[in-house]
Design a protein around this motif. Structure first.
Motif, PDB file in Angstrom:
ATOM      1  N   HIS A  87     -16.408  -9.711  -4.561  1.00 53.30           N
ATOM      2  CA  HIS A  87     -16.735  -8.329  -4.931  1.00 53.30           C
ATOM      3  C   HIS A  87     -15.466  -7.500  -5.117  1.00 53.30           C
ATOM      4  N   PRO A  88     -14.726  -7.723  -6.181  1.00 54.11           N
ATOM      5  CA  PRO A  88     -13.441  -7.040  -6.331  1.00 54.11           C
ATOM      6  C   PRO A  88     -13.537  -5.510  -6.385  1.00 54.11           C
ATOM      7  N   ARG A  89     -14.518  -4.961  -7.076  1.00 52.74           N
ATOM      8  CA  ARG A  89     -14.631  -3.492  -7.161  1.00 52.74           C
ATOM      9  C   ARG A  89     -14.994  -2.878  -5.815  1.00 52.74           C
ATOM     10  N   LYS A  90     -15.974  -3.459  -5.139  1.00 54.85           N
ATOM     11  CA  LYS A  90     -16.370  -2.949  -3.823  1.00 54.85           C
ATOM     12  C   LYS A  90     -15.213  -3.070  -2.835  1.00 54.85           C
ATOM     13  N   THR A  91     -14.472  -4.138  -2.942  1.00 57.87           N
ATOM     14  CA  THR A  91     -13.333  -4.346  -2.056  1.00 57.87           C
ATOM     15  C   THR A  91     -12.270  -3.279  -2.294  1.00 57.87           C
ATOM     16  N   ALA A  92     -12.013  -2.954  -3.556  1.00 56.08           N
ATOM     17  CA  ALA A  92     -11.031  -1.914  -3.879  1.00 56.08           C
ATOM     18  C   ALA A  92     -11.453  -0.562  -3.312  1.00 56.08           C
ATOM     19  N   VAL A  93     -12.731  -0.226  -3.415  1.00 54.48           N
ATOM     20  CA  VAL A  93     -13.232   1.041  -2.870  1.00 54.48           C
ATOM     21  C   VAL A  93     -13.077   1.058  -1.353  1.00 54.48           C
ATOM     22  N   LYS A  94     -13.443  -0.040  -0.693  1.00 54.11           N
ATOM     23  CA  LYS A  94     -13.301  -0.125   0.764  1.00 54.11           C
ATOM     24  C   LYS A  94     -11.838   0.007   1.189  1.00 54.11           C
ATOM     25  N   LEU A  95     -10.954  -0.632   0.433  1.00 54.73           N
ATOM     26  CA  LEU A  95      -9.537  -0.544   0.752  1.00 54.73           C
ATOM     27  C   LEU A  95      -9.042   0.887   0.635  1.00 54.73           C
ATOM     28  N   ALA A  96      -9.401   1.564  -0.446  1.00 58.00           N
ATOM     29  CA  ALA A  96      -8.986   2.962  -0.628  1.00 58.00           C
ATOM     30  C   ALA A  96      -9.502   3.840   0.505  1.00 58.00           C
ATOM     31  N   GLN A  97     -10.737   3.629   0.909  1.00 59.69           N
ATOM     32  CA  GLN A  97     -11.307   4.398   2.014  1.00 59.69           C
ATOM     33  C   GLN A  97     -10.591   4.108   3.334  1.00 59.69           C
ATOM     34  N   SER A  98     -10.152   2.871   3.508  1.00 61.46           N
ATOM     35  CA  SER A  98      -9.469   2.473   4.743  1.00 61.46           C
ATOM     36  C   SER A  98      -8.075   3.054   4.863  1.00 61.46           C
ATOM     37  N   VAL A  99      -7.362   3.152   3.757  1.00 59.32           N
ATOM     38  CA  VAL A  99      -5.967   3.611   3.835  1.00 59.32           C
ATOM     39  C   VAL A  99      -5.807   5.113   3.625  1.00 59.32           C
ATOM     40  N   LYS A 100      -6.784   5.763   3.052  1.00 60.04           N
ATOM     41  CA  LYS A 100      -6.657   7.204   2.786  1.00 60.04           C
ATOM     42  C   LYS A 100      -6.333   8.013   4.042  1.00 60.04           C
ATOM     43  N   PRO A 101      -7.024   7.795   5.167  1.00 65.41           N
ATOM     44  CA  PRO A 101      -6.687   8.571   6.374  1.00 65.41           C
ATOM     45  C   PRO A 101      -5.267   8.299   6.898  1.00 65.41           C
ATOM     46  N   LEU A 102      -4.667   7.198   6.482  1.00 63.83           N
ATOM     47  CA  LEU A 102      -3.327   6.832   6.955  1.00 63.83           C
ATOM     48  C   LEU A 102      -2.224   7.360   6.055  1.00 63.83           C
ATOM     49  N   SER A 103      -2.590   7.919   4.904  1.00 62.21           N
ATOM     50  CA  SER A 103      -1.580   8.306   3.918  1.00 62.21           C
ATOM     51  C   SER A 103      -0.793   9.528   4.379  1.00 62.21           C
ATOM     52  N   GLY A 104       0.470   9.539   3.989  1.00 59.43           N
ATOM     53  CA  GLY A 104       1.370  10.631   4.305  1.00 59.43           C
ATOM     54  C   GLY A 104       2.554  10.599   3.365  1.00 59.43           C
ATOM     55  N   LYS A 105       3.397  11.614   3.445  1.00 58.68           N
ATOM     56  CA  LYS A 105       4.526  11.731   2.518  1.00 58.68           C
ATOM     57  C   LYS A 105       5.572  10.641   2.700  1.00 58.68           C
ATOM     58  N   THR A 106       5.677  10.086   3.887  1.00 63.48           N
ATOM     59  CA  THR A 106       6.725   9.090   4.132  1.00 63.48           C
ATOM     60  C   THR A 106       6.174   7.689   4.360  1.00 63.48           C
ATOM     61  N   ASN A 107       4.911   7.476   4.054  1.00 64.48           N
ATOM     62  CA  ASN A 107       4.305   6.168   4.277  1.00 64.48           C
ATOM     63  C   ASN A 107       4.595   5.207   3.134  1.00 64.48           C
ATOM     64  N   LEU A 108       4.531   3.951   3.450  1.00 67.68           N
ATOM     65  CA  LEU A 108       4.691   2.884   2.469  1.00 67.68           C
ATOM     66  C   LEU A 108       3.484   1.970   2.593  1.00 67.68           C
ATOM     67  N   LEU A 109       2.839   1.698   1.475  1.00 68.66           N
ATOM     68  CA  LEU A 109       1.704   0.779   1.455  1.00 68.66           C
ATOM     69  C   LEU A 109       2.146  -0.509   0.790  1.00 68.66           C
ATOM     70  N   LEU A 110       2.013  -1.612   1.507  1.00 67.92           N
ATOM     71  CA  LEU A 110       2.264  -2.935   0.951  1.00 67.92           C
ATOM     72  C   LEU A 110       0.912  -3.597   0.759  1.00 67.92           C
ATOM     73  N   LEU A 111       0.624  -4.011  -0.447  1.00 69.52           N
ATOM     74  CA  LEU A 111      -0.673  -4.587  -0.764  1.00 69.52           C
ATOM     75  C   LEU A 111      -0.495  -6.036  -1.183  1.00 69.52           C
ATOM     76  N   PHE A 112      -1.167  -6.934  -0.472  1.00 66.11           N
ATOM     77  CA  PHE A 112      -1.100  -8.355  -0.759  1.00 66.11           C
ATOM     78  C   PHE A 112      -2.503  -8.892  -1.003  1.00 66.11           C
ATOM     79  N   PRO A 113      -2.987  -8.812  -2.242  1.00 69.76           N
ATOM     80  CA  PRO A 113      -4.305  -9.380  -2.517  1.00 69.76           C
ATOM     81  C   PRO A 113      -4.232 -10.896  -2.448  1.00 69.76           C
TER      82      PRO A 113
END
Length: 143
Positions: A109-135
């Motif tokens: 389920h690639p689309r559902k997974t992308a939505v879940k990922l965005a929802q999971s990382v949004k609360p963690l986002s900040g000006k100095t954060n770095l997101l490393l994504l390894f699909p």
């Protein structure tokens, strides 16, 4: 100050390879434990990914291990393809804070997974954060 070290192993024994790579990474970084780690393993270890992750976490003394499977890996000026290899980068610093997020289902389920990922990382986002994504379509579950 950020400290980082890299270790690798070409042992075909997944547990031994994970322990060797993790130990070498900590030694090179001069760290007693890691705050976070990047881990890349060839598909020769695919049958034992859960064991690999458990051993890496135990040796590095962190749950913050991220990475993916790979056709080949590169470390310390060496390229390793067509066989067993694990590469680990151990990271540590006084100001470094890491958080691993795992969202399964990429293959099915690639689309559902992308939505879940965005929802999971949004609360963690900040000006100095770095997101490393390894699909990883092998779905290496770190649980």
């Amino acid at each position: 100050m950020l400290r980082a070290g890299v270790g690798y192993s070409v042992s075909s024994s997944t547990g031994d390879a994970a322990a060797q790579a993790a130990g070498a990474a900590l030694d090179q970084a001069g760290l007693p434990k890691a705050e976070a780690a990047l881990c890349f393993a060839t598909s020769a270890h695919a049958g034992a990914y859960p064991l690999m992750l458990r051993v890496v976490r135990e040796h590095l003394k962190t749950q913050n291990v991220v990475g993916c499977s790979a056709r080949g890996v590169i470390a310390t000026g060496r390229e390793m393809e067509n066989g067993a290899a694990i590469v680990i980068m151990a990271l540590g610093a006084d100001a470094l804070r890491a958080r691993r997020v795992f969202v399964p289902g990429l293959r099915e389920h690639p689309r559902k997974t992308a939505v879940k990922l965005a929802q999971s990382v949004k609360p963690l986002s900040g000006k100095t954060n770095l997101l490393l994504l390894f699909p990883d379509s092998y779905n290496v579950n770190p649980a």
